[in-house]
Design an enzyme around this catalytic site. Structure first.
Site, short mmCIF file in Angstrom:
data_model
loop_
_atom_site.label_atom_id
_atom_site.label_comp_id
_atom_site.label_asym_id
_atom_site.label_seq_id
_atom_site.Cartn_x
_atom_site.Cartn_y
_atom_site.Cartn_z
N TYR A 39 16.42 48.09 5.85
CA TYR A 39 17.61 48.91 6.02
C TYR A 39 17.11 50.35 5.87
O TYR A 39 16.44 50.67 4.87
CB TYR A 39 18.66 48.67 4.95
CG TYR A 39 19.09 47.24 4.72
CD1 TYR A 39 19.24 46.35 5.77
CD2 TYR A 39 19.36 46.78 3.42
CE1 TYR A 39 19.65 45.06 5.55
CE2 TYR A 39 19.76 45.48 3.19
CZ TYR A 39 19.90 44.62 4.26
OH TYR A 39 20.30 43.33 4.03
N CYS A 42 17.84 52.00 2.47
CA CYS A 42 17.43 51.29 1.26
C CYS A 42 16.28 52.04 0.59
O CYS A 42 15.26 52.30 1.23
CB CYS A 42 17.01 49.87 1.63
SG CYS A 42 16.00 49.04 0.38
N PHE A 44 14.04 51.03 -1.54
CA PHE A 44 12.81 50.25 -1.59
C PHE A 44 12.10 50.26 -0.24
O PHE A 44 10.88 50.33 -0.16
CB PHE A 44 13.12 48.82 -2.04
CG PHE A 44 13.68 48.74 -3.43
CD1 PHE A 44 12.86 48.93 -4.54
CD2 PHE A 44 15.03 48.50 -3.65
CE1 PHE A 44 13.37 48.87 -5.82
CE2 PHE A 44 15.56 48.44 -4.93
CZ PHE A 44 14.73 48.63 -6.02
N CYS A 45 12.89 50.20 0.84
CA CYS A 45 12.30 50.29 2.18
C CYS A 45 11.73 51.68 2.42
O CYS A 45 10.66 51.84 3.03
CB CYS A 45 13.35 49.98 3.24
SG CYS A 45 14.09 48.34 3.09
#
Length: 307
Positions: A39, A42, A44-45
């Site tokens: 995403y 996001c 973390f991404c």
């Protein structure tokens, strides 16, 4: 669906010589074929993208629909980011910190295949306080290097300890400040979901409901998150304190925690904070903290690496 959408939205004492030796020792990345399932909003991404971009690793992006998630139906692991890597044989890497540690180890180490390196990060099933089963990776902040490689990358023990400490801090604390801040008020929640829908992968009707229903839902979820993480009534103060703590840890005599170039902790913190760009929380952070000079240096060095 709104909760899933909100979840998606929501050390260095080394010197120049160590950095030069480190870069010279890394393997060419031409053999790696990478596909990142993500995403865009996001954190973390965003961490993984910052790492890949800084190291000049080409990769394809597959934007995942946060509601149906058809794009990752091939995987029993249902979170993002997921990185598919092919360095002679296809391999799936899960968890942002595992992805970063494994790929970094592969770039440095000349001994092991990527498949063998990934085996050093086995998933361990645990149960949260809410009774939910999750997978954890206890050694995910370690680079799996031999003694000689470790000495080259981390000339003194404190270098490694500092990097691991702040990578963990980004995951365990900083990332939890994002949702309470970007969904702090109904107006901010709506602006955040407008950004999420615009940058994400949604159909027209799906995007409409995601924007308005998601904003309402996440406004209330953010209040629960504030209570869960024991944040102050004004959650901005927690954000300001966190980023100023980070700047203080870098100190006045380093451009980055990694010295003259970012290390994995720099990339993690930058990746987390970057998802707030264009939102009121980001603008407030830039005005009311000392983060801006470091953040601008990070932007410049990553753009240079991409170029």
């Amino acid at each position: 669906a709104a909760f899933a959408l909100g979840g998606g939205a929501g050390l260095y004492l080394a010197a120049r010589q160590r950095l030069r030796e480190h870069s010279a020792a890394e393997q060419p990345a031409g053999r790696l074929q990478l596909t990142l399932y993500q995403y865009k909003t996001c954190p973390f991404c965003s961490k993984v993208r910052a790492f890949l971009d800084y190291h000049g690793l080409p990769y394809e992006i597959v934007e995942v629909n946060p509601i149906m998630r058809r794009e990752i139906k091939f995987s029993s692991y249902r979170k993002v980011p997921i990185l598919l890597a092919n360095a002679g044989s296809p391999l799936q890497l899960n968890d942002s910190s595992v992805i970063i540690s494994a790929i970094k180890t592969y770039l440095i180490s000349k001994r092991n295949s990527l498949e063998e390196i990934v085996s050093f990060y086995p998933p361990m099933k645990t149960v949260t306080e809410q009774g939910k089963e999750v997978f954890e990776y206890g050694n995910k902040y370690w680079l799996m290097l031999d003694e000689k490689e470790t000495k080259r990358v981390y000339p003194v023990k404190e270098v490694r300890v500092e990097e691991m400490k702040w990578r963990k801090w980004a995951d365990d604390w900083l990332v939890h400040l994002i949702s309470p801040n970007v969904y702090r008020t109904p107006r901010e929640a709506l602006a955040s979901f407008d950004y999420i829908v615009r940058e994400g992968k949604f159909g027209t009707v799906e995007g409409f409901f995601a924007k308005y229903m998601g904003a309402v839902a996440m406004f209330f979820v953010s209040k629960r998150l504030k209570k869960r993480h024991h944040l102050q009534d004004n959650v901005r103060e927690d954000l300001y304190e966190a980023v100023n703590e980070w700047v203080k840890a870098i100190g006045k005599h380093r451009l980055f925690m990694g010295g003259n170039q970012p290390n994995l902790a720099d990339l993690a913190v930058y990746g987390v904070l970057r998802v707030m760009e264009g939102l009121e929380a980001f603008d407030d952070m830039m005005v009311h903290t000392k983060i801006q000079p470091w953040y601008q240096r990070m932007e410049e060095v990553i753009k240079k690496a991409e170029a």
